[in-house]
Structure formats: C-alpha cells, structure tokens
Design a protein around this motif. Structure first.
Motif, PDB file in Angstrom:
ATOM      1  N   GLN A 100      72.771 100.037   8.563  1.00  0.00           N
ATOM      2  CA  GLN A 100      71.807 101.015   8.056  1.00  0.00           C
ATOM      3  C   GLN A 100      70.444 100.363   7.823  1.00  0.00           C
ATOM      4  N   ASN A 101      70.456  99.128   7.321  1.00  0.00           N
ATOM      5  CA  ASN A 101      69.206  98.462   6.945  1.00  0.00           C
ATOM      6  C   ASN A 101      68.597  97.618   8.051  1.00  0.00           C
ATOM      7  N   HIS A 102      69.303  97.485   9.192  1.00  0.00           N
ATOM      8  CA  HIS A 102      68.753  96.696  10.293  1.00  0.00           C
ATOM      9  C   HIS A 102      67.720  97.536  11.053  1.00  0.00           C
ATOM     10  N   ASN A 103      66.511  96.999  11.197  1.00  0.00           N
ATOM     11  CA  ASN A 103      65.422  97.807  11.749  1.00  0.00           C
ATOM     12  C   ASN A 103      65.512  98.045  13.255  1.00  0.00           C
ATOM     13  N   GLN A 104      66.477  97.412  13.923  1.00  0.00           N
ATOM     14  CA  GLN A 104      66.633  97.659  15.360  1.00  0.00           C
ATOM     15  C   GLN A 104      67.806  98.599  15.668  1.00  0.00           C
ATOM     16  N   ILE A 105      68.496  99.037  14.640  1.00  0.00           N
ATOM     17  CA  ILE A 105      69.581  99.999  14.825  1.00  0.00           C
ATOM     18  C   ILE A 105      69.046 101.393  14.518  1.00  0.00           C
ATOM     19  N   ASP A 106      69.106 102.271  15.517  1.00  0.00           N
ATOM     20  CA  ASP A 106      68.560 103.615  15.354  1.00  0.00           C
ATOM     21  C   ASP A 106      69.613 104.636  14.937  1.00  0.00           C
ATOM     22  N   LYS A 107      70.809 104.540  15.507  1.00  0.00           N
ATOM     23  CA  LYS A 107      71.857 105.511  15.235  1.00  0.00           C
ATOM     24  C   LYS A 107      73.192 104.783  15.082  1.00  0.00           C
ATOM     25  N   ILE A 108      74.130 105.448  14.406  1.00  0.00           N
ATOM     26  CA  ILE A 108      75.481 104.917  14.225  1.00  0.00           C
ATOM     27  C   ILE A 108      76.491 106.003  14.571  1.00  0.00           C
ATOM     28  N   VAL A 109      77.497 105.627  15.356  1.00  0.00           N
ATOM     29  CA  VAL A 109      78.649 106.484  15.618  1.00  0.00           C
ATOM     30  C   VAL A 109      79.859 105.802  14.986  1.00  0.00           C
ATOM     31  N   VAL A 110      80.646 106.550  14.247  1.00  0.00           N
ATOM     32  CA  VAL A 110      81.827 105.998  13.596  1.00  0.00           C
ATOM     33  C   VAL A 110      83.077 106.524  14.298  1.00  0.00           C
ATOM     34  N   VAL A 111      83.948 105.604  14.708  1.00  0.00           N
ATOM     35  CA  VAL A 111      85.235 105.983  15.295  1.00  0.00           C
ATOM     36  C   VAL A 111      86.279 105.856  14.200  1.00  0.00           C
ATOM     37  N   VAL A 112      86.912 106.983  13.856  1.00  0.00           N
ATOM     38  CA  VAL A 112      87.830 107.002  12.718  1.00  0.00           C
ATOM     39  C   VAL A 112      88.859 108.115  12.909  1.00  0.00           C
ATOM     40  N   ALA A 159      84.704  97.615  11.779  1.00  0.00           N
ATOM     41  CA  ALA A 159      84.467  97.871  10.356  1.00  0.00           C
ATOM     42  C   ALA A 159      85.063  96.780   9.482  1.00  0.00           C
ATOM     43  N   ALA A 160      86.041  96.055  10.009  1.00  0.00           N
ATOM     44  CA  ALA A 160      86.702  94.995   9.242  1.00  0.00           C
ATOM     45  C   ALA A 160      85.969  93.659   9.339  1.00  0.00           C
ATOM     46  N   ARG A 161      84.744  93.667   9.872  1.00  0.00           N
ATOM     47  CA  ARG A 161      83.882  92.470   9.854  1.00  0.00           C
ATOM     48  C   ARG A 161      82.671  92.792   8.985  1.00  0.00           C
ATOM     49  N   PRO A 162      82.818  92.720   7.671  1.00  0.00           N
ATOM     50  CA  PRO A 162      81.750  93.170   6.771  1.00  0.00           C
ATOM     51  C   PRO A 162      80.646  92.157   6.496  1.00  0.00           C
ATOM     52  N   LEU A 163      80.743  90.962   7.077  1.00  0.00           N
ATOM     53  CA  LEU A 163      79.758  89.926   6.773  1.00  0.00           C
ATOM     54  C   LEU A 163      78.907  89.541   7.978  1.00  0.00           C
ATOM     55  N   VAL A 164      78.833  90.422   8.968  1.00  0.00           N
ATOM     56  CA  VAL A 164      77.970  90.130  10.109  1.00  0.00           C
ATOM     57  C   VAL A 164      76.524  90.028   9.629  1.00  0.00           C
ATOM     58  N   SER A 165      75.765  89.129  10.233  1.00  0.00           N
ATOM     59  CA  SER A 165      74.397  88.909   9.767  1.00  0.00           C
ATOM     60  C   SER A 165      73.383  89.690  10.593  1.00  0.00           C
ATOM     61  N   ASN A 166      72.215  89.892  10.020  1.00  0.00           N
ATOM     62  CA  ASN A 166      71.117  90.520  10.756  1.00  0.00           C
ATOM     63  C   ASN A 166      70.755  89.707  11.986  1.00  0.00           C
ATOM     64  N   ARG A 167      70.837  88.392  11.847  1.00  0.00           N
ATOM     65  CA  ARG A 167      70.481  87.512  12.969  1.00  0.00           C
ATOM     66  C   ARG A 167      71.407  87.718  14.146  1.00  0.00           C
ATOM     67  N   ILE A 168      72.703  87.824  13.904  1.00  0.00           N
ATOM     68  CA  ILE A 168      73.654  88.026  14.996  1.00  0.00           C
ATOM     69  C   ILE A 168      73.407  89.364  15.676  1.00  0.00           C
ATOM     70  N   ILE A 169      73.184  90.418  14.894  1.00  0.00           N
ATOM     71  CA  ILE A 169      72.897  91.731  15.484  1.00  0.00           C
ATOM     72  C   ILE A 169      71.652  91.664  16.354  1.00  0.00           C
ATOM     73  N   SER A 170      70.601  91.043  15.844  1.00  0.00           N
ATOM     74  CA  SER A 170      69.348  90.928  16.610  1.00  0.00           C
ATOM     75  C   SER A 170      69.546  90.130  17.889  1.00  0.00           C
ATOM     76  N   ASP A 171      70.295  89.027  17.804  1.00  0.00           N
ATOM     77  CA  ASP A 171      70.544  88.204  18.987  1.00  0.00           C
ATOM     78  C   ASP A 171      71.344  88.977  20.040  1.00  0.00           C
ATOM     79  N   CYS A 172      72.290  89.799  19.581  1.00  0.00           N
ATOM     80  CA  CYS A 172      73.086  90.593  20.523  1.00  0.00           C
ATOM     81  C   CYS A 172      72.229  91.655  21.211  1.00  0.00           C
ATOM     82  N   ILE A 173      71.336  92.266  20.461  1.00  0.00           N
ATOM     83  CA  ILE A 173      70.442  93.267  21.056  1.00  0.00           C
ATOM     84  C   ILE A 173      69.527  92.619  22.086  1.00  0.00           C
ATOM     85  N   LYS A 174      68.980  91.461  21.738  1.00  0.00           N
ATOM     86  CA  LYS A 174      68.114  90.761  22.692  1.00  0.00           C
ATOM     87  C   LYS A 174      68.903  90.338  23.921  1.00  0.00           C
TER      88      LYS A 174
END
Length: 231
Positions: free
Chosen positions: A40-52, A108-123
């Motif tokens: 939610q707080n990562h500025n490069q994530i625009d939308k979220i889809v939840v599979v549940v 969802a069971a990886r609650p400690l992913v970092s902003n840096r990892i998300i950004s690196d994956c997007i790049k």
C-alpha cells in the motif's frame, strides 16, 4: 501501471493452526496486513489484487478497510494449485486493471519483504521480461534419485534459492497462461518457472534472509522476534 497479486489462498497445513497462516494474529494484527502495509505504501505499486478463498474474503476486506488499504482493485478465487491461483489473479487484472504493464506476485505469508526488493523486481521486469529475488545457498547440496544415496554433488556457487515477489511483463506472462495446458499450470512449482520455460528472460536480484516465508511454528516465532526487535 504496476499491479501486485497477493496470494492468500493457501491453507497452511504445516502450521497446524486453526486457520491459514496468513490470517494468524500477531500483535493483534493478521500476518497478511503486514504485507498489505508494504505494498500500500510503496510508491511504485498502483493496484493490488488479492487471491483468497471465499470463506476468508470477508476477513481480508475487514482488515483492509481497518488499515486503509485503498489500492485493492479486485479479489480472485484461490485455485487448485499456487499457479492456478496466480492465473486467477492475472484474469482479475485483465478485468479490473488491464492497463497493467508489470505484475508483481507475492505471498501473503512473506510479511517482511522490503521496499528495496519490490523496487528491484519492478526495475528488473522493466529491463528484462521479469525478475525474482534470490539468496545464495549456504549449505552443500546433494542430488539423490532415491533419497538414500548421493547421486550427484551440485556446485554450491551456482545455486540460488528463490524468494518472492516475482515480477513479470504482464501481457507476456498472461499470454503464456492462456496458451499452456491446465496440466502444465498445475505442475508448475514457482512463479518464474513457467515464464523461464516459455522463453521469458528472468533477472535475478538480491533477496534477503529477512524476507522469510512463514511456513512453520519456528518461522512464526522468528517473525515475532523480528517485530519485537523493531518495536
């Protein structure tokens, strides 16, 4: 647009709890909510889809509202396997966020992913076809066909353990799922496996030991200890 798929359909049988692990309460907050906070707080994530699963969707909606998760654009049903769940999430993106360029698949069971990892994956998915975080393998790894005797010694320096999130160019990744057999989707073990097998170039980015997946009681205790250290 970058859209995250949060996989929350697992049943967590190895945990032995009264509910799936992603919905266990830690400090009066479900594990999935820690994951939501980051995306939610990562500025490069625009939308979220939840599979549940339908039985837990109301629970997720309640806590998403409680903690101000405003990026959720849709919910998809849990599939027969993890990769079927991902496919359901991709279909939901097509319906609700079809201008998505990059999709980021996370557990969802990886609650400690970092902003840096998300950004690196997007790049990584921008520069290549996809990206996944990895960590080096510390222990010597042996291959055995029968589980009783060593058949092959693998070169540790060439081995890496994959983590999540995994990111992909959405249209390419979705096209593969639309074209392969249901059997192939069902036998796919990791998000990047099916992409690699069908010619997508997947970049490895640096993961983190902290980015653990909560699977066992010991993992849960580690997560709780980390939170105590932060607080």
């Amino acid at each position: 647009m970058n859209t995250a798929i949060i996989l929350a359909g697992g049943i967590g049988s190895r945990m032995g709890a009264d509910r799936p692990k992603q919905f266990l309460m830690v400090n009066n907050k479900p594990i999935i909510s820690y994951c939501f906070d980051i995306f939610q707080n990562h500025n490069q994530i625009d939308k979220i889809v939840v599979v549940v699963s339908k039985e837990w969707q109301g629970f997720v909606e309640e806590y998403a509202q409680k903690y101000g998760v405003e990026k959720i654009c849709g919910y998809a049903p849990a599939g027969r396997t993890r990769q079927h769940s991902i496919y359901n999430g991709l279909k939901c993106i097509e319906e609700n966020a079809n201008d998505t360029e990059i999709v980021i698949v996370h557990d969802a069971a990886r609650p400690l992913v970092s902003n840096r990892i998300i950004s690196d994956c997007i790049k990584g998915a921008s520069d290549f076809d996809g990206a996944m975080p990895v960590i080096s393998v510390k222990d010597t790894v042996y291959q055995s066909e029968d589980g009783k005797k060593i058949g092959c010694l693998l070169k540790r320096s060439e081995l890496f353990a994959g983590q999540a999130p995994e990111s992909f160019k959405f249209k390419k990744y979705y096209k593969i799922h639309n074209e392969v057999s249901d059997e192939e989707i069902g036998t796919t073990a990791g998000s990047s496996e099916i992409a690699y097998r069908h010619g997508m170039e997947i970049r490895m980015v640096e993961g983190s030991e902290r980015n653990l997946k909560i699977t066992t009681i010991e993992d849960l205790e580690t997560f709780e200890s980390i939170l105590k250290g932060v607080n």
